[in-house]
Scaffold this motif. Structure first.
Motif, PDB file in Angstrom:
ATOM      1  N   GLY A 151      58.001  65.093  29.609  1.00 49.00           N
ATOM      2  CA  GLY A 151      57.338  66.161  29.751  1.00 49.00           C
ATOM      3  C   GLY A 151      57.504  67.201  28.827  1.00 49.00           C
ATOM      4  N   ARG A 152      58.226  66.880  27.678  1.00 44.32           N
ATOM      5  CA  ARG A 152      58.543  67.829  26.486  1.00 44.32           C
ATOM      6  C   ARG A 152      57.243  68.020  25.557  1.00 44.32           C
ATOM      7  N   ILE A 153      57.473  69.305  25.143  1.00 43.58           N
ATOM      8  CA  ILE A 153      56.422  69.709  23.825  1.00 43.58           C
ATOM      9  C   ILE A 153      57.193  70.006  22.673  1.00 43.58           C
ATOM     10  N   PHE A 154      58.029  70.701  23.087  1.00 39.06           N
ATOM     11  CA  PHE A 154      58.753  71.164  21.712  1.00 39.06           C
ATOM     12  C   PHE A 154      59.538  70.015  21.218  1.00 39.06           C
ATOM     13  N   ARG A 177      51.501  75.956  39.191  1.00 38.96           N
ATOM     14  CA  ARG A 177      52.312  76.368  38.128  1.00 38.96           C
ATOM     15  C   ARG A 177      53.439  75.486  37.992  1.00 38.96           C
ATOM     16  N   ARG A 178      54.006  75.517  36.918  1.00 39.37           N
ATOM     17  CA  ARG A 178      55.152  74.531  36.528  1.00 39.37           C
ATOM     18  C   ARG A 178      56.249  75.125  35.814  1.00 39.37           C
ATOM     19  N   SER A 179      57.349  75.401  36.232  1.00 32.87           N
ATOM     20  CA  SER A 179      58.720  75.946  35.487  1.00 32.87           C
ATOM     21  C   SER A 179      59.351  74.787  34.890  1.00 32.87           C
ATOM     22  N   SER A 180      60.008  74.931  33.792  1.00 32.07           N
ATOM     23  CA  SER A 180      60.501  73.819  33.141  1.00 32.07           C
ATOM     24  C   SER A 180      61.732  74.042  31.965  1.00 32.07           C
ATOM     25  N   VAL A 181      62.563  73.160  31.930  1.00 27.70           N
ATOM     26  CA  VAL A 181      63.509  73.317  30.890  1.00 27.70           C
ATOM     27  C   VAL A 181      63.466  71.910  29.965  1.00 27.70           C
ATOM     28  N   GLN A 182      63.109  71.965  28.746  1.00 28.50           N
ATOM     29  CA  GLN A 182      62.807  70.912  28.066  1.00 28.50           C
ATOM     30  C   GLN A 182      63.804  70.189  27.276  1.00 28.50           C
ATOM     31  N   TYR A 183      64.696  71.037  27.174  1.00 30.66           N
ATOM     32  CA  TYR A 183      66.179  70.372  26.666  1.00 30.66           C
ATOM     33  C   TYR A 183      67.462  71.028  27.492  1.00 30.66           C
ATOM     34  N   TYR A 184      67.643  70.173  28.691  1.00 30.44           N
ATOM     35  CA  TYR A 184      68.562  70.829  29.443  1.00 30.44           C
ATOM     36  C   TYR A 184      69.938  70.623  28.976  1.00 30.44           C
ATOM     37  N   THR A 201      68.177  65.374  31.431  1.00 32.98           N
ATOM     38  CA  THR A 201      67.295  65.647  30.123  1.00 32.98           C
ATOM     39  C   THR A 201      66.358  66.758  30.118  1.00 32.98           C
ATOM     40  N   THR A 202      65.460  66.584  31.102  1.00 34.86           N
ATOM     41  CA  THR A 202      64.568  67.627  31.511  1.00 34.86           C
ATOM     42  C   THR A 202      64.346  68.056  32.840  1.00 34.86           C
ATOM     43  N   MET A 203      63.881  69.097  33.197  1.00 37.45           N
ATOM     44  CA  MET A 203      63.604  69.394  34.588  1.00 37.45           C
ATOM     45  C   MET A 203      62.396  70.245  34.821  1.00 37.45           C
ATOM     46  N   GLN A 204      61.755  69.979  35.970  1.00 35.51           N
ATOM     47  CA  GLN A 204      60.683  70.820  36.158  1.00 35.51           C
ATOM     48  C   GLN A 204      60.388  71.122  37.808  1.00 35.51           C
ATOM     49  N   ASN A 205      60.075  72.413  38.069  1.00 36.40           N
ATOM     50  CA  ASN A 205      59.879  72.938  39.550  1.00 36.40           C
ATOM     51  C   ASN A 205      58.189  73.119  39.465  1.00 36.40           C
ATOM     52  N   VAL A 206      57.609  72.133  40.331  1.00 31.99           N
ATOM     53  CA  VAL A 206      55.971  72.296  40.330  1.00 31.99           C
ATOM     54  C   VAL A 206      55.588  73.006  41.637  1.00 31.99           C
ATOM     55  N   HIS A 207      54.827  74.002  41.560  1.00 30.50           N
ATOM     56  CA  HIS A 207      54.210  74.801  42.720  1.00 30.50           C
ATOM     57  C   HIS A 207      52.943  74.323  42.972  1.00 30.50           C
ATOM     58  N   LYS A 208      52.632  74.072  44.202  1.00 31.40           N
ATOM     59  CA  LYS A 208      51.440  73.585  44.678  1.00 31.40           C
ATOM     60  C   LYS A 208      50.736  74.457  45.734  1.00 31.40           C
ATOM     61  N   GLU A 225      66.597  77.554  23.562  1.00 32.94           N
ATOM     62  CA  GLU A 225      65.967  77.359  24.915  1.00 32.94           C
ATOM     63  C   GLU A 225      67.121  77.799  26.069  1.00 32.94           C
ATOM     64  N   MET A 226      68.354  77.231  25.921  1.00 33.55           N
ATOM     65  CA  MET A 226      69.231  77.328  26.882  1.00 33.55           C
ATOM     66  C   MET A 226      70.605  77.912  26.269  1.00 33.55           C
ATOM     67  N   GLY A 227      70.696  77.805  25.008  1.00 35.11           N
ATOM     68  CA  GLY A 227      71.796  78.675  24.222  1.00 35.11           C
ATOM     69  C   GLY A 227      72.596  77.630  23.368  1.00 35.11           C
ATOM     70  N   GLY A 228      72.119  76.480  23.223  1.00 32.12           N
ATOM     71  CA  GLY A 228      72.812  75.317  22.630  1.00 32.12           C
ATOM     72  C   GLY A 228      72.005  74.946  21.366  1.00 32.12           C
ATOM     73  N   MET A 229      72.283  73.965  20.805  1.00 36.64           N
ATOM     74  CA  MET A 229      71.790  73.237  19.542  1.00 36.64           C
ATOM     75  C   MET A 229      70.269  72.691  19.828  1.00 36.64           C
ATOM     76  N   SER A 230      70.393  71.897  21.044  1.00 36.93           N
ATOM     77  CA  SER A 230      69.351  71.225  21.421  1.00 36.93           C
ATOM     78  C   SER A 230      68.054  72.279  22.036  1.00 36.93           C
ATOM     79  N   GLY A 231      66.980  71.979  21.481  1.00 40.03           N
ATOM     80  CA  GLY A 231      65.809  73.008  21.897  1.00 40.03           C
ATOM     81  C   GLY A 231      65.963  74.161  20.871  1.00 40.03           C
ATOM     82  N   SER A 232      66.102  74.273  19.739  1.00 36.61           N
ATOM     83  CA  SER A 232      66.501  75.450  19.157  1.00 36.61           C
ATOM     84  C   SER A 232      65.155  75.485  17.785  1.00 36.61           C
TER      85      SER A 232
END
Length: 733
Positions: free
Chosen positions: A539-542, A446-453, A432-439, A90-97
Motif C-alpha cells: 500500500g505504499r506510494i512514496f 477514508r483511509r489513514s496510513s503510515v507508509q514507512y513505519y 512495515t506499513t499500517m492502515q486504518n480503513v473507515h467504512k 513521515e515519522m521522523g526517521g530516514m525511512s520515508g524521507s
C-alpha cells in the motif's frame, strides 16, 4: 541525508535577525554566518527562522523560510566543509524521507532525493528543488532554494501542508552534514531531528512545543502528578511492565484534587525522570475504586500515551476536555464514564541489564473546573490489550486484519455521530506499513496510513482534518509486518503489536473499544491473517515507481471515486474527491475481496464450512461473542500461551490420481521408463500451475484455504500481583 521540520517567524532587518523586535541570542555567532545573513540573504526577506538543535541541545542548522503563493523559499546554513542535507520525514526517521542535498564541490547544484531505509538516499526521478544561491566560506555551508508546496510527485516528495493546527505535531524534519566532498555516512554527531510549523503564526512558529504547551496551560487551575516513586528498574529481565494505581479519593486527599465538582483534564505533561530506560508511558482510567491488585486486565479506559520519539506535552483544543473526576451529586451526567481510579503503566527496556537503575517517570495532569463545550474520550481498534500474545506473526510479509463491526457504532454512537480530533497508529520493530480503513454502509470512505513505519519514532499521529464517525460505521485495521519464524505478538519491543486510537467527542458511557475480544456489546471484532505476495502489495506510494506498483481498483461498477487516503502528509477531508492522477498511483491494499466488501460473519462461517478450513475469527451473529469456529477437541491451554490452529489445504488437492501403469518387460522397459519420466515432469508442471492458481485465488479473495486464523478463547489476566496492593509488575521475556 536530512529531514527537517521548520517552525518560527522573524524579520531580517538590515542584516540583523529579529524575532518580535528582539535579537535572537540562539543564532550562530560565527563570522561566516553573520557575513551570510548580512550579505547574501539580507534582501531575501525571509519571514521565518529557526535554529535547529541536536539531541544534546547544541545549535546545528539555521533555517530561514518564507511561503509565497504556492512555493516555499528556504535558506539553510550549517558549520561544515563538505555537504548538508535537509528533508521532510513521515515519522521522523530516514525511512520515508524527502531530501534536498547540497555539496560544496558543486556550489551551483542541488540534488532532490528520497530515502526509504537507513542508508544512502535515492535520486528522485523528478527534480523539483530549484537552486537560487550558495555560500561556502570559512567552514560554513549555506544554500538557498525554492520548490512548490505540492510538487505532484507522490513518489519522491511529500507535500508541505498546513501545520498550524496545534493539536498535531509540527512538520517533522531531519538533517545531516559532513566534511567529505560527497555525501557520506554522517555518524551520530552530525545529524538531528526537529519539528517546525511552516504555516505557524509569529507565536507558534518561533516557539517550541514546550513553550506552546506552557502558554496553553495558563488556563489550568491546578494539576496532579501520577508517577513512579524511585522505582528500581529490573536488571534480570530486558523488558518489564510496571503498574501503579491511584484512586480519585487518594488524589483528592493528598494532592488537592477538587471533590465537589466535575473536572476537565486539559493537558498531559509527560515527566521523564530520568526516563533512560522508558519505552512508553500510558495512562488508563477505571470506573472502580477497587484497585487491590491494580490489575491491567480490569475495565480500564485508555486516556493517552507517550512513546519514545514523541513530544512530551499534549493539550486539548480550547473547546474540548477529558473527564478527570466528578464527585458531585450529578456525577457523569452527559459527560461519559466517570473515572474513580487511574492506572499508570510504564514499559521499561533494560536490554543491557544495567544494575542499580532508578526511575521516577510519570505524568502531570492539568485540569480546570470550568467545563468546556465538549468532553472527549478514546476509541480503540486492533488488539489494544495484546490478547494475541504469543501468537505467531508469520514468516515473511504478512497482513493482520482487525475488524470493528458496524454493530459497535450502531449500539454506542448517538445519531449526531462522533467528531474525530486525531488518530494514532502503533506497531513495533517488524511493522512495515499500517492502515486504518473507515467504512460506511460497507464502502470505504477514508483511509489513514503510515507508509514507512519507524518503531524508533513511537506511535504515528496522523495529521488530518476533523471527520465524523456515524452510527453503523465500521473499521478495518491493517498491520503489515516483515516477520520471522519465531516472531509473535507480545509486549516486548522485539515482538509485535497492532493498535489504533481515535480521540473523539462526545464521550460515550462505556469504554469504547471496538477491538479483538472486546467485552462491550456489539464491539467484539474480527481477526485474520493472510500472506502478502511482495512489497508492492504493502500500500505504499512514496518511494515506488508507478510502474512497479500493483493496484486494485477500489471504485465500484458505477464508477464511484476512490475514498480519501490520509497519512504521511496526505491529509484530506472526508468528502474530498481524489484526483484521477492520484487514484491511479494509489495502490489499494491487496486484501481478500470479502474483507474489502465487508462480508458478514455468518457468510464467512458458511464459506469456511464449505471449504473445510477456517477463514477468520468473527463474532457469532446471534450471541455477539467471539466463539471458536473450528474444531479444537482435546486441545488444552497453557498459562500465558494459547495454541494456534491453522488450516491449509494443498494447492493441488483437486488433482486426480493417475492409474498405475503395467510393469514393462524386455526392451519395452527403456521406452516405458522414458515415458514415465515425461509424465512425471508433466505432473510436476501441473502441480506448480495449480499452486499458482490457488495462490492467485487467495490473493483475489476467492479462496480462503491458506488464510490462518487464531481461534483461542483468550484471557485478560496475565499479571501476577507483587508488592503493595496498588502495584502490579509484569515480567516479560
Amino acid at each position: 541525508q536530512v529531514l527537517l521540520l521548520l517552525s518560527s517567524s522573524l524579520l531580517c532587518n538590515q542584516g540583523v535577525v529579529v524575532v518580535q523586535g528582539q535579537e535572537d541570542e540562539r543564532l550562530t555567532t560565527s563570522g561566516a554566518y553573520k557575513k551570510w545573513t548580512t550579505g547574501k540573504i539580507a534582501n531575501s526577506k525571509y519571514t521565518s527562522f529557526k535554529i535547529l538543535e541536536k539531541a544534546n541541545g547544541d545549535e546545528a542548522v539555521a533555517l530561514h523560510w518564507k511561503l509565497e503563493n504556492d512555493e516555499i523559499h528556504v535558506g539553510v546554513a550549517v558549520e561544515a566543509n563538505g555537504w548538508v542535507g535537509l528533508g521532510l520525514t513521515e515519522m521522523g526517521g530516514m525511512s520515508g524521507s524527502d531530501i534536498v542535498m547540497f555539496e560544496a564541490a558543486k556550489p551551483k547544484e542541488l540534488h532532490d532525493m528520497y530515502g526509504v531505509q537507513n542508508g544512502r538516499p535515492r535520486m528522485d526521478h523528478q527534480q523539483d528543488w530549484k537552486f537560487v544561491d550558495s555560500f561556502v566560506e570559512d567552514g560554513l555551508l549555506a544554500f538557498e532554494a525554492t520548490r512548490k508546496l505540492d510538487t505532484g510527485d507522490s513518489i519522491g516528495d511529500w507535500p508541505i501542508e498546513d501545520d498550524s493546527n496545534l493539536l498535531f505535531p509540527g512538520t517533522k524534519l531531519i538533517a545531516a552534514w559532513g566534511d567529505t566532498d560527497e555525501m557520506h555516512y554522517h555518524g551520530a554527531e552530525d545529524r538531528l531531528q526537529a519539528s517546525v510549523r511552516f504555516f505557524g503564526d509569529a507565536s507558534s512558529s518561533t516557539k517550541d512545543d514546550t513553550e506552546l504547551f506552557q502558554e496553553q496551560m495558563k488556563q489550568s487551575e491546578g494539576s496532579i502528578v501520577i508517577k513512579m516513586d524511585d522505582f528500581h528498574v529490573n536488571e534480570r529481565y530486558p523488558t518489564w511492565y510496571e503498574h501503579r494505581c491511584f484512586t480519585v479519593t487518594e488524589l483528592t486527599e493528598k494532592q488537592g484534587l477538587p471533590a465537589d465538582t466535575p473536572i476537565h483534564l486539559i493537558g498531559f505533561e509527560w515527566l521523564l525522570d530520568p526516563g533512560d530506560y522508558v519505552h512508553h508511558i500510558a495512562l488508563y482510567s477505571s470506573p472502580s475504586e477497587t484497585i487491590k491488585k491494580c490489575d491491567p486486565s480490569g475495565p480500564h479506559s485508555f486516556m493517552h500515551v507517550w512513546n519514545k520519539g514523541q513530544e512530551k506535552n499534549y493539550f486539548f483544543p480550547a473547546d474540548v476536555g477529558m473527564l478527570l473526576a466528578d464527585e458531585s451529586e450529578n456525577a457523569g451526567k452527559g459527560l461519559g464514564r466517570v473515572p474513580k481510579s487511574f492506572r499508570l503503566e510504564i514499559h521499561y527496556e533494560n536490554q543491557k541489564k544495567v544494575k542499580g537503575a532508578r526511575d521516577s517517570s510519570g505524568v502531570r495532569l492539568h485540569y480546570t473546573t470550568k467545563l468546556r463545550k465538549h468532553t472527549g474520550a478514546i476509541m480503540e481498534f486492533g488488539d489494544p490489550r495484546v490478547l494475541l500474545r504469543d501468537k505467531p506473526i508469520g514468516e515473511g510479509l504478512q497482513r493482520h486484519i482487525f475488524g470493528c463491526p458496524a454493530s459497535c457504532t450502531t449500539n454506542h454512537v448517538k445519531p449526531a455521530g462522533l467528531t474525530v480530533l486525531y488518530e494514532m497508529l502503533h506497531m513495533h520493530k517488524h511493522g512495515t506499513t499500517m492502515q486504518n480503513v473507515h467504512k460506511r454502509e460497507g464502502k470505504e470512505i477514508r483511509r489513514s496510513s503510515v507508509q514507512y513505519y519507524d518503531f524508533d519514532q513511537g506511535a504515528q499521529v496522523v495529521r488530518q482534518t476533523q471527520f465524523k464517525v456515524m452510527p453503523g460505521d465500521s473499521f478495518d485495521t491493517y498491520c503489515n509486518y516483515n516477520g520471522t519464524e519465531k516472531l509473535s505478538f507480545g509486549f516486548e519491543a522485539d515482538r509485535e503489536m497492532c493498535m489504533a486510537w481515535l480521540l473523539v467527542y462526545p464521550a460515550a458511557d462505556i469504554h469504547l473499544s471496538c477491538s479483538y475480544r472486546s467485552q462491550e456489546k456489539g464491539c467484539d471484532g474480527t481477526y485474520e491473517r493472510t500472506p502478502i505476495e511482495d512489497e508492492t502489495m504493502l500500500g505504499r506510494i512514496f518511494g515506488k515507481e508507478v510502474t512497479e506498483v500493483k493496484t486494485n481498483d477500489s471504485s465500484n461498477s458505477e464508477g464511484e471515486s476512490r475514498p480519501a487516503v490520509v497519512g504521511g502528509f496526505g491529509a484530506r477531508k472526508e468528502d474530498d474527491v481524489v484526483t484521477p492522477a492520484l487514484a491511479s498511483a494509489t495502490p489499494a491494499l491487496d486484501t481478500p475481496s470479502d474483507v474489502l466488501q465487508g462480508k458478514s460473519p455468518a457468510q464467512e462461517a458458511e464459506e469456511a464450512a464449505k471449504k473445510g478450513s477456517v477463514v477468520s475469527e468473527a463474532p457469532d451473529p446471534k450471541t455477539g461473542t467471539n466463539e471458536d469456529v473450528s474444531e479444537q477437541k482435546g486441545q488444552g491451554q497453557q498459562p500465558h500461551r494459547d495454541d494456534v490452529k491453522t488450516a491449509a489445504a494443498p494447492h493441488n488437492a483437486s488433482k486426480t490420481r493417475k492409474p498405475s501403469r503395467p510393469k514393462p518387460v524386455g526392451l519395452i522397459k527403456v521406452g516405458a521408463a522414458f515415458s514415465f519420466l515425461l509424465i512425471l515432469v508433466a505432473l510436476v508442471a501441473k502441480s506448480r500451475k495449480n499452486a499458482a492458481v490457488a495462490y492467485k485465488k487467495l490473493a483475489d479473495g476467492s479462496s480462503g484455504d491458506d488464510v490462518v486464523s487464531q481461534t483461542e478463547e483468550g484471557s485478560y489476566g496475565h499479571c501476577p500481583v507483587v508488592g503493595s496492593s496498588s502495584t502490579v509488575r509484569r515480567r516479560v521475556g
